[in-house]
Design an enzyme around this catalytic site. Structure first.
Site, PDB file in Angstrom:
ATOM      1  CD  GLU A  22       9.082   2.027  -5.300  1.00 57.65           C
ATOM      2  OE1 GLU A  22       9.053   2.854  -4.363  1.00 57.65           O
ATOM      3  OE2 GLU A  22       8.709   2.287  -6.471  1.00 57.65           O
ATOM      4  CE1 TYR A  54     -14.891   6.569  15.813  1.00 60.93           C
ATOM      5  CE2 TYR A  54     -13.921   5.545  17.740  1.00 60.93           C
ATOM      6  CZ  TYR A  54     -14.684   6.546  17.173  1.00 60.93           C
ATOM      7  OH  TYR A  54     -15.222   7.512  17.961  1.00 60.93           O
ATOM      8  CD  GLU A  74       0.131  10.518  -6.738  1.00 60.29           C
ATOM      9  OE1 GLU A  74       0.915  11.480  -6.861  1.00 60.29           O
ATOM     10  OE2 GLU A  74       0.513   9.322  -6.701  1.00 60.29           O
ATOM     11  CE  LYS A  99       7.216   4.209  -2.135  1.00 62.36           C
ATOM     12  NZ  LYS A  99       6.943   4.108  -3.581  1.00 62.36           N
TER      13      LYS A  99
END
Length: 121
Positions: A22, A54, A74, A99
């Site tokens: 990954e 922004y 996390e 994800k």
């Protein structure tokens, strides 16, 4: 006052995950950021200097997602939240990371992690 700025469904290509493949192959990640701040001054002045820019938020999120590697969503969310809290006049921030390509058996659209951080003591 509980004013909020939201950047919705930002998409970046990143290299995050528990498994080595990954972090090598990467994938798309989708993020939302809610920023809580007092927007009264900006509402009256109509000046960007009186609000949260922004483009600055977007740039911070992009930099962390695309240029760093985390095993856990996390950890990525915590770093993004902490970075946004450093901006002037941000009281709270919530980061949601989705994800879509999750290495698990079974059908699933995505995994989502939500992290909330606060400047309140």
């Amino acid at each position: 006052m509980r004013d909020k700025i939201t950047l919705s469904n930002m998409m970046f290509y990143g290299f995050h995950g528990v498994y080595e493949y990954e972090r090598e192959q990467g994938q798309k990640f989708y993020l939302d950021v809610d920023i809580f701040t007092d927007l009264q001054k900006a509402g009256n002045s109509d000046l960007v200097k009186d609000t949260i820019d922004y483009t600055t938020v977007y740039g911070r999120v992009k930099e962390l997602v695309e240029n760093h590697r985390f095993s856990l969503l996390e950890a990525l969310g915590a770093h993004i939240g902490d970075s946004i809290l450093q901006l002037t006049n941000v009281s709270d921030v919530t980061v949601r990371i989705r994800k879509p390509a999750v290495p698990m058996r079974g059908q699933i659209d995505c995994v989502e992690v939500q992290i909330t951080r606060s400047n309140k003591k």
